[in-house]
Design a protein around this motif. Structure first.
Motif, short mmCIF file in Angstrom:
data_model
loop_
_atom_site.label_atom_id
_atom_site.label_comp_id
_atom_site.label_asym_id
_atom_site.label_seq_id
_atom_site.Cartn_x
_atom_site.Cartn_y
_atom_site.Cartn_z
N THR A 1 -8.22 8.32 19.97
CA THR A 1 -7.45 7.09 19.75
C THR A 1 -7.66 6.10 20.88
N GLU A 2 -7.76 6.63 22.10
CA GLU A 2 -8.02 5.77 23.25
C GLU A 2 -9.28 4.92 23.00
N ILE A 3 -10.32 5.58 22.52
CA ILE A 3 -11.59 4.89 22.31
C ILE A 3 -11.50 3.97 21.10
N VAL B 1 -11.20 9.06 10.91
CA VAL B 1 -10.24 9.22 9.83
C VAL B 1 -10.01 10.71 9.55
N GLN B 2 -11.10 11.46 9.61
CA GLN B 2 -10.98 12.91 9.39
C GLN B 2 -10.03 13.53 10.43
N VAL B 3 -10.20 13.12 11.68
CA VAL B 3 -9.33 13.65 12.74
C VAL B 3 -7.88 13.23 12.47
N LYS C 1 -2.74 5.41 12.03
CA LYS C 1 -4.04 5.15 12.67
C LYS C 1 -5.14 5.09 11.63
N ALA C 2 -5.05 5.99 10.63
CA ALA C 2 -6.08 6.04 9.60
C ALA C 2 -6.12 4.73 8.83
N CYS D 1 -7.64 2.05 10.86
CA CYS D 1 -9.10 2.21 10.85
C CYS D 1 -9.67 1.60 9.58
N LEU D 2 -8.97 1.86 8.47
CA LEU D 2 -9.41 1.31 7.19
C LEU D 2 -9.42 -0.22 7.24
N GLN D 3 -8.35 -0.74 7.84
CA GLN D 3 -8.24 -2.20 7.94
C GLN D 3 -9.42 -2.77 8.72
#
Lengths: 166, 659
Positions: free
Chosen positions: B570-572, B596-598, B607-608, B611-613
């Protein structure tokens, strides 16, 4: 004061002897540390052992053959000179490596070589330490006119050398 | 206790027995040898003061596991990178220099004499000024100490006071000035400065540095009558600093006046032939002419003559240079003059030219000199090993020959002839690069472990090659080691190395079922996070920042996702979406999918969806699939469902419900 008072009558008339009731003044106290009320005086292993432990639990701080017991005084007797030299070296070390010498300075003499060993804390960057090492070795060898080498170990923290608190 | 007592009681008995044994031995041996043999006391062998020390040092072998003894044996004080090696050694020497300066400044305080016998090096040197009272003796001692500046000053003072200087002192002063070109020299005990001084580039053409119309020429004009010594001195000085024209003029003048010149003078003229004549033929003719003159003057050539001739031949191109070199070599061999390493260096230069035909002369040279010990005879002796290794790599590409050269270098005291730090590192660079391209990687690593880091620390160029061959050979289990070495050697600021190591880690996914690669996934993830931390820390501290590329960041993200560490990933991820304007290029979709898998694994729907956004904003065509994975992986609440629908379209949700 009490001592003078005790002595005075004896100087006046040698026939009179008095008994001193004060505590003895020639008490052994060099190299011994007093316990503090809060027990927070830090001591290294070296300091925590009183001088009578030399040769048992700890070793000498100056190694040379001039101070051996039956060494005969002769023309080239160097003992007094060596003592002042050692004193000078110790002062020089604590002043040059100011505030980072965290052990006793051990001075070992072999032939005409003087090896000076002690523990330093890593407060200076190694580059500066090397500068000071080179400087010390060279200047001391000019002063004492024999080769001088430093044998240095470093500790990350000054507290690493503390053996106990009294 | 009982045992000890018993052994004490036994002691006298044992002693008796041994004495008895000795006695019998003595009688038997004397009876057999006393008849005819006389004891011969061998002649005393004269030893130099340092012979004992040398013998002692021979008992101690070479230990590549320890740092060089000039460094202090303490983890904090042992250098780990090339730059640290250099700074530490030079810092120590700079400390020495300042101590010397203090002694010179306070010379009055350092007048005591503790030592017996007196050692000159410990007492301050005498200070000369314009007002000093000087004698000839001062000049003599300064010449002996090779102190050029002070000697020149004292000479001028003597002249001013009209004190006569004896001819032989004058000659040796003249020699001093000519030898050093009237320039102050680096002190002899500053070993480190000599070692690390940037030496001239290996094949740089020398240029004239002689000081024209300076003290040397002035003294020469004053000498009267000019004898052979005076001529020899000025000619040799001029040749040393490449003032060839004038030297040759003096040389001809001496010959015309029938002044005998010595061999060394001829040698120095021979070494500057290339400055005197243009064209290969003309140079060769002049050399022949000079050699014939030598012969007619009844001078026997020496090793210096051989080296000067060969060094001049190196400046002659063309096909004839090889033949000429061989001719010279053969002729000198016939009169019993052994070539030194410098001669072989010149031969290599003549035979192995960059664009010339391939020559195997190094093999013949190695057959000749293998297993021998060398002492320095010529200044250029130090160029041999580095050139030989260069030839091995660039000219012949022969690893066995390189190993033979290396064995010769480590034989006896030959390592003294490595030259300086620059030559040493060029030598090892060539050696490493050659081994990398010819040896299997595992065998190369043996050499690597032997020499790194105490003898040699690979430069970034070499490191790049090492990484390349890791990639080729697929021995990814060495990556953690190489990475820790890269940190030690201070290579972490090199972008190309970082890109390469992440690329290797991405492309060679470790197989945990293999015993050697068991923990590799974890350590790759750690390395990736390490890279991230290192660059971020540097960017905070330094003014010169490293610009993140999206590729590197996505690679790091992928590697961290492989170890399923949500916090670090998440940091990265935050960095990627948070500071897009600082990052070059677009992130890669595979890394996003991994992330997303993580998220799914660690149950982090927010968070997922974030990421999608991000992916839909960039416009990856794969974002639809990602939305589907998100929907199937989580049970999303109302808000997030709405968001997913808004980002990827309503149909994603419908598909999911239907399926």
């Amino acid at each position: 004061m009490s001592l003078i008072r005790a002595l005075q009558p004896s100087l006046i008339s040698p026939q009179i002897r008095l008994i001193s009731s004060t505590c003895v003044l020639n008490k052994n106290q060099s190299g011994r540390y007093k316990v503090t009320p809060k027990k927070d005086r830090p001591l290294t292993y070296e300091q925590s052992n009183p001088p009578h432990q030399i040769g048992h639990r700890k070793a000498w701080n100056s190694w040379n053959v001039a101070n051996l017991k039956k060494e005969k005084p002769g023309v080239h007797q160097r003992e007094p000179q060596m003592i002042t030299e050692d004193f000078f070296i110790r002062k020089f070390m604590t002043a040059t490596f100011h505030g980072i010498v965290c052990s006793e300075v051990i001075i070992k003499r072999q032939f005409n070589l003087i090896r000076v060993a002690f523990i330093m804390s890593r407060q200076l960057p190694p580059r500066k330490m090397y500068f000071l090492i080179g400087y010390t070795e060279e200047l001391l060898s000019y002063w004492l006119q024999c080769p001088v080498t430093l044998e240095i170990n470093t500790v990350a923290d000054k507290r690493d050398v503390i053996y106990k608190y009294i | 206790m009982h045992n000890i007592r018993r052994s004490f009681t036994r002691l006298p008995f044992i002693r008796k027995q041994t004495t008895w044994n000795c006695k019998t031995f003595a009688t038997t041996s004397s009876s057999s040898s006393s008849d005819n043999e006389e004891i011969k006391i061998p002649n005393r062998i004269k030893r130099s003061p340092t012979d004992l020390l040398k013998a002692l040092s021979q008992t101690v072998g070479y230990d590549p596991t320890a740092p060089h003894y000039k460094f202090h044996d303490d983890p904090f004080l042992i250098p780990t990178s090339n730059i640290a090696k250099r700074t530490f050694a030079l810092a120590q020497e700079s400390g020495r220099k300042s101590a010397k300066w203090i002694r010179q400044e306070n010379w009055k305080l350092f007048q005591h004499t503790e030592m017996d016998p007196p050692i000159e090096a410990f007492v301050p040197t005498k200070i000369y000024t314009e007002e000093s009272e000087v004698e000839v003796k001062d000049l003599e001692s300064l010449i002996a100490a090779a102190d050029v500046t002070d000697a020149a000053l004292v000479y001028q003072l003597l002249q001013k006071n009209k004190i006569e200087i004896p001819a032989e002192v004058m000659q040796s002063f003249f020699e001093l000035i000519c030898f050093f070109n009237n320039e102050e020299q680096l002190d002899e005990d500053l070993v480190e400065e000599r070692w690390f001084r940037m030496s001239a580039k290996l094949n740089e053409r020398p240029r004239k540095t002689w000081k024209d119309y300076d003290l040397a020429e002035q003294i020469f004009s004053e000498i009267d009558p000019k004898d052979s010594k005076a001529y020899s001195t000025i000619i040799r000085g001029m040749c040393k600093y490449y003032q060839a024209e004038k030297a040759y003029a003096f040389f001809n003048e001496a010959l015309a006046n029938n002044i005998a010149l010595d061999v060394e003078t001829f040698n120095s003229i021979l070494s500057v032939v290339s400055f005197l004549r243009e064209g290969y033929e003309a140079r060769w003719d002049l050399m022949r002419e000079l050699l014939i003159t030598m012969k007619s003057a009844n001078l026997n050539p020496n090793q210096g003559t051989l080296n000067s001739c060969l060094s001049s031949i190196t400046t002659m191109g063309g096909r004839t240079s090889r033949d000429n070199a061989l001719k010279i070599l053969g002729e000198f061999k016939r009169i019993g003059i052994q070539p030194s390493l410098a001669s072989w260096y010149y031969i290599l230069q003549i035979f192995c030219r960059e664009r010339g035909p391939v020559s195997h002369v190094l093999i013949d040279i190695m057959n000749e000199i293998e297993g021998k010990e060398f002492e320095i005879k010529d200044l250029k002796d130090c160029h041999f090993f580095v050139t030989a290794m260069d030839v091995c790599r660039n000219h012949l590409h022969d690893k066995n020959l390189a190993k033979r050269v290396d064995a010769l270098l480590h034989h006896g005291d030959n390592y003294n002839l490595i030259g300086d730090s620059y030559k040493e590192s060029v030598y090892y660079r060539n050696f490493f690069l050659l081994l990398l391209s010819t040896e299997p990687f595992e065998i190369f690593m043996d050499t690597y472990h032997y020499l790194v880091p105490n003898v040699y620390i690979p430069e970034p160029v070499v490191m790049e090659e090492i990484l390349k061959s890791i990639e080729v050979s697929g021995s990814i289990e060495t990556i953690p080691l190489i990475w820790s070495h890269m940190i030690l050697f201070d290579h972490t600021t090199r972008e190309n190395l970082l890109n390469m190591i992440t690329k290797i880690m991405i492309e060679n996914k470790p197989n945990p079922s293999l015993p050697r690669q068991e923990n590799l996934v974890q350590s790759f993830g750690d390395i990736a996070y390490d890279i991230w931390k290192k660059i971020e820390e540097k960017n905070e501290m330094r003014t010169k920042q490293m610009i993140w590329t999206a590729r590197l960041l996505s690679d790091i993200l992928t590697l961290i996702c492989r170890i399923e560490d949500f916090e670090k990933a998440t940091e990265i991820f935050d960095k990627i979406i948070g500071s897009q304007d600082e990052i070059l290029g677009d992130a890669e979709i595979t890394s996003m999918q991994n992330y997303v898998q993580v998220c799914i694994l660690k149950k982090q729907p927010e968070k997922a969806v974030q990421c999608l956004q991000f992916c839909t904003e960039i416009g990856f065509p794969e974002s639809k699939d990602m939305a589907k994975t998100i929907c199937s992986g989580f049970t999303l609440d109302e808000n997030l469902l709405k968001k997913v629908a808004y980002l990827a379209g309503e149909d994603v949700l419908n598909d999911n419900i239907i399926s």
